[in-house]
Design a protein around this motif. Structure first.
Motif, PDB file in Angstrom:
ATOM      1  N   GLU A  87       0.832  -1.201   0.000  1.00 16.18           N
ATOM      2  CA  GLU A  87       0.000   0.000   0.000  1.00 16.18           C
ATOM      3  C   GLU A  87       0.867   1.252   0.000  1.00 16.18           C
ATOM      4  N   ASN A  88       1.954   1.224   0.769  1.00 17.14           N
ATOM      5  CA  ASN A  88       2.882   2.350   0.812  1.00 17.14           C
ATOM      6  C   ASN A  88       3.533   2.572  -0.544  1.00 17.14           C
ATOM      7  N   TYR A  89       3.972   1.476  -1.180  1.00 18.54           N
ATOM      8  CA  TYR A  89       4.581   1.598  -2.511  1.00 18.54           C
ATOM      9  C   TYR A  89       3.555   2.101  -3.532  1.00 18.54           C
ATOM     10  N   THR A  90       2.319   1.634  -3.404  1.00 23.27           N
ATOM     11  CA  THR A  90       1.270   2.066  -4.330  1.00 23.27           C
ATOM     12  C   THR A  90       0.996   3.561  -4.184  1.00 23.27           C
ATOM     13  N   LYS A  91       0.988   4.047  -2.933  1.00 21.47           N
ATOM     14  CA  LYS A  91       0.801   5.482  -2.700  1.00 21.47           C
ATOM     15  C   LYS A  91       1.947   6.292  -3.314  1.00 21.47           C
ATOM     16  N   GLN A  92       3.172   5.767  -3.183  1.00 19.96           N
ATOM     17  CA  GLN A  92       4.316   6.451  -3.782  1.00 19.96           C
ATOM     18  C   GLN A  92       4.193   6.508  -5.300  1.00 19.96           C
ATOM     19  N   ILE A  93       3.711   5.415  -5.894  1.00 21.79           N
ATOM     20  CA  ILE A  93       3.522   5.372  -7.345  1.00 21.79           C
ATOM     21  C   ILE A  93       2.488   6.414  -7.777  1.00 21.79           C
ATOM     22  N   THR A  94       1.375   6.466  -7.042  1.00 24.65           N
ATOM     23  CA  THR A  94       0.327   7.443  -7.361  1.00 24.65           C
ATOM     24  C   THR A  94       0.859   8.864  -7.269  1.00 24.65           C
ATOM     25  N   ALA A  95       1.618   9.153  -6.198  1.00 23.82           N
ATOM     26  CA  ALA A  95       2.165  10.501  -6.011  1.00 23.82           C
ATOM     27  C   ALA A  95       3.163  10.848  -7.118  1.00 23.82           C
ATOM     28  N   LEU A  96       4.006   9.891  -7.496  1.00 16.65           N
ATOM     29  CA  LEU A  96       4.988  10.141  -8.562  1.00 16.65           C
ATOM     30  C   LEU A  96       4.306  10.390  -9.902  1.00 16.65           C
ATOM     31  N   LYS A  97       3.272   9.627 -10.190  1.00 15.10           N
ATOM     32  CA  LYS A  97       2.550   9.813 -11.453  1.00 15.10           C
ATOM     33  C   LYS A  97       1.879  11.186 -11.512  1.00 15.10           C
ATOM     34  N   GLU A  98       1.322  11.615 -10.382  1.00 15.97           N
ATOM     35  CA  GLU A  98       0.694  12.938 -10.332  1.00 15.97           C
ATOM     36  C   GLU A  98       1.741  14.035 -10.461  1.00 15.97           C
ATOM     37  N   TYR A  99       2.884  13.822  -9.807  1.00 12.57           N
ATOM     38  CA  TYR A  99       3.971  14.802  -9.922  1.00 12.57           C
ATOM     39  C   TYR A  99       4.457  14.907 -11.368  1.00 12.57           C
ATOM     40  N   LYS A 100       4.579  13.770 -12.034  1.00 11.39           N
ATOM     41  CA  LYS A 100       5.025  13.752 -13.434  1.00 11.39           C
ATOM     42  C   LYS A 100       4.052  14.534 -14.317  1.00 11.39           C
ATOM     43  N   LYS A 101       2.763  14.311 -14.132  1.00 10.77           N
ATOM     44  CA  LYS A 101       1.760  15.031 -14.915  1.00 10.77           C
ATOM     45  C   LYS A 101       1.836  16.531 -14.658  1.00 10.77           C
ATOM     46  N   SER A 102       1.958  16.883 -13.369  1.00 14.68           N
ATOM     47  CA  SER A 102       2.028  18.291 -12.997  1.00 14.68           C
ATOM     48  C   SER A 102       3.267  18.953 -13.583  1.00 14.68           C
ATOM     49  N   LEU A 103       4.389  18.248 -13.526  1.00 17.85           N
ATOM     50  CA  LEU A 103       5.647  18.763 -14.066  1.00 17.85           C
ATOM     51  C   LEU A 103       5.525  19.025 -15.563  1.00 17.85           C
ATOM     52  N   ILE A 104       4.982  18.066 -16.288  1.00 17.81           N
ATOM     53  CA  ILE A 104       4.819  18.225 -17.744  1.00 17.81           C
ATOM     54  C   ILE A 104       3.887  19.392 -18.046  1.00 17.81           C
ATOM     55  N   TYR A 105       2.784  19.465 -17.315  1.00 16.39           N
ATOM     56  CA  TYR A 105       1.821  20.549 -17.540  1.00 16.39           C
ATOM     57  C   TYR A 105       2.486  21.916 -17.353  1.00 16.39           C
ATOM     58  N   GLU A 106       3.211  22.074 -16.249  1.00 14.23           N
ATOM     59  CA  GLU A 106       3.814  23.372 -15.955  1.00 14.23           C
ATOM     60  C   GLU A 106       4.899  23.739 -16.971  1.00 14.23           C
ATOM     61  N   CYS A 107       5.604  22.709 -17.454  1.00 12.72           N
ATOM     62  CA  CYS A 107       6.679  22.985 -18.411  1.00 12.72           C
ATOM     63  C   CYS A 107       6.127  23.365 -19.791  1.00 12.72           C
ATOM     64  N   VAL A 108       5.164  22.614 -20.292  1.00  6.44           N
ATOM     65  CA  VAL A 108       4.700  22.874 -21.646  1.00  6.44           C
ATOM     66  C   VAL A 108       3.778  24.088 -21.724  1.00  6.44           C
ATOM     67  N   THR A 109       3.367  24.613 -20.562  1.00  9.34           N
ATOM     68  CA  THR A 109       2.576  25.851 -20.559  1.00  9.34           C
ATOM     69  C   THR A 109       3.424  27.050 -20.128  1.00  9.34           C
ATOM     70  N   GLY A 110       4.732  26.812 -19.906  1.00  7.54           N
ATOM     71  CA  GLY A 110       5.647  27.920 -19.618  1.00  7.54           C
ATOM     72  C   GLY A 110       5.608  28.442 -18.204  1.00  7.54           C
ATOM     73  N   LYS A 111       4.990  27.692 -17.274  1.00  5.06           N
ATOM     74  CA  LYS A 111       4.832  28.183 -15.908  1.00  5.06           C
ATOM     75  C   LYS A 111       6.018  27.824 -15.003  1.00  5.06           C
ATOM     76  N   LYS A 112       6.822  26.862 -15.428  1.00  2.00           N
ATOM     77  CA  LYS A 112       7.925  26.411 -14.591  1.00  2.00           C
ATOM     78  C   LYS A 112       9.254  26.899 -15.137  1.00  2.00           C
ATOM     79  N   GLU A 113      10.110  27.358 -14.227  1.00  2.00           N
ATOM     80  CA  GLU A 113      11.454  27.769 -14.610  1.00  2.00           C
ATOM     81  C   GLU A 113      12.302  26.538 -14.908  1.00  2.00           C
ATOM     82  N   ILE A 114      13.019  26.582 -16.008  1.00  2.00           N
ATOM     83  CA  ILE A 114      13.880  25.451 -16.391  1.00  2.00           C
ATOM     84  C   ILE A 114      15.334  25.908 -16.418  1.00  2.00           C
TER      85      ILE A 114
END
Length: 442
Positions: free
Chosen positions: A415-442
């Protein structure tokens, strides 16, 4: 690309919001060609689009639908972007191809124009699935049936256009970051798989060999899946472990969806947590029953509920869960007609549950069901005459308590590993969104 001192403007696209002032907003048709060519070759390399990437399809494994001919399939070149415009609900149904081949013309195949980085837009199109932007522009019979993004709508869809050098910079940054995230995800998934295999072998080992096999003499059980058992153990038919067994009942629809005196909670296979061998507390299906149905199908604490109808080639029927009354308080709980109740007698109910899981895990169920039109139906008569290991009752209790504790620890880790997977997947989506919309500093 630094956006510390960058000015922003409204993109005019609700799900994107602010973008860097020097970025442009165009349409897909301004940056891509929609390829509609036909391969016109025999025996081409046939590709398949998956979330993990575009791969060569294995035409030998007989999985999925096959075309009579691939002659009119769409040719795919390296760096083409393929989109599944027929599935707008389930996630990132697009990817960039790194191999040549052909693919079904049902997919949208986009070829980039000069000034547009395919790697950047591979990420850009993914967020259109994740934010349900494509879904909002779909059309069809219903959301569940043929809800599709047509080609005309796709080519008019808004496209953010940073300068080409920024597109490449963002894509390279995301490639590196996503590679790190994907490695972590893969590592966590391996850990979960390894723990599940360990749990599976642990249950089988304990219910057939006991807790101290090094200090025991063994004999042949005469049952192939059980193999050697401690010399003082026996084997017994499942029917001799039961006080009774009976099928469930689906009941009648609630009148005006109102719960009445005749209404009872009905357990379905959807309410089974097979990994933990429990009924989920979230079960919430109520049906109307007669008094005789309530008397004949009411569950008691410690009952084993067997899935007896449904299943599939990769997950055959026969999985089971233990019913625990304390999870449902004072509620009377019944169960659906595609299940069977095994009420244990002269056997520790927890040991019985673990033994039945071992029985299932060792692929025994395939010998006990009939399959017609894709539906499996378990032969209860044959299951009742199958054999289980039968240690003395005090050992059954010790084995059950040991397995309960060990399995609980394994489940918590997973369950702990599954929660980590869910959090990482959400972080990945958020990271991509912020980058391709120009909101994140690179």
């Amino acid at each position: 690309m630094s956006n510390k001192n960058m000015e922003f403007k409204d993109s005019g696209i609700p799900w994107i919001g602010q973008i860097p002032k020097h970025w442009e907003v165009k349409k897909v048709k301004d940056g891509f060609y929609l390829k509609k060519d036909k391969a016109l070759i025999e025996n081409p390399v046939v590709l398949t689009l998956a979330r993990s990437g575009i791969k060569v399809r294995d035409l030998e494994n007989n999985e999925g639908q096959f075309a009579k001919s691939y002659f009119e399939y769409n040719p795919v070149d390296i760096d083409d972007i393929l989109l599944n415009t027929m599935d707008l609900q389930s996630g990132a149904n697009c990817n960039i191809s790194k191999i040549k081949g052909v693919i079904s013309p049902a997919y949208a195949n986009l070829r980039y124009k000069n000034g547009f980085s395919p790697n950047f837009y591979n990420y850009y199109f993914k967020i259109q699935y994740w934010t349900f932007a494509f879904f909002a522009h779909g059309k069809g019979v219903s959301y569940e049936n043929r809800w599709t993004l047509n080609n005309q709508t796709l080519m008019r869809f808004p496209l953010l256009v940073p300068p080409l050098n920024e597109q490449k910079e963002i894509a390279e940054f995301l490639d590196k970051k996503c590679e790190i995230i994907d490695k972590r995800l893969s590592n966590l998934e391996r850990k979960i798989k390894s723990l599940k295999e360990y749990k599976k072998s642990l249950i089988s080992e304990c219910v057939t060999k006991g807790l101290n096999p090094k200090n025991m003499e063994f004999k042949d059980s005469g049952i192939p899946w059980i193999g050697q058992i401690p010399k003082h153990w026996e084997v017994t038919k499942i029917k001799y472990c039961l006080k009774e067994n009976f099928g469930g009942c689906w009941g009648d629809d609630l009148e005006n969806e109102q719960i009445s005196q005749n209404s009872r909670l009905c357990i379905r296979v959807a309410d089974f947590d097979f990994d933990k061998q429990k009924v989920k507390q979230t079960a919430d299906t109520f049906r109307n029953y007669t008094k005789s149905q309530i008397l004949s199908t009411k569950l008691q604490d410690g009952d084993l509920i067997i899935e007896k109808s449904g299943g599939g080639d990769k997950m055959p029927v026969g999985r089971s869960v233990v019913f625990e009354q304390n999870l449902f308080g004072e509620k009377e709980v019944l169960f659906a007609n595609f299940c069977q109740c095994f009420r244990p007698l002269n056997i520790n109910n927890k040991f019985f549950a673990h033994a039945m899981k071992a029985f299932y895990q060792n692929n025994n169920m395939r010998f006990f069901f009939n399959q017609t039109t894709g539906i499996q139906n378990l032969s209860i008569f044959n299951i009742l005459n199958a054999f289980l290991p039968y240690p003395p009752l005090n050992e059954q209790k010790e084995i059950a308590e040991f397995l309960d504790k060990k399995c609980e620890k394994i489940d918590r880790l997973n369950e702990n590993y599954t929660k980590q997977i869910t959090a990482l997947k959400e972080y990945k989506k958020s990271l991509i969104y912020e980058c391709v919309t120009g909101k994140k500093e690179i």
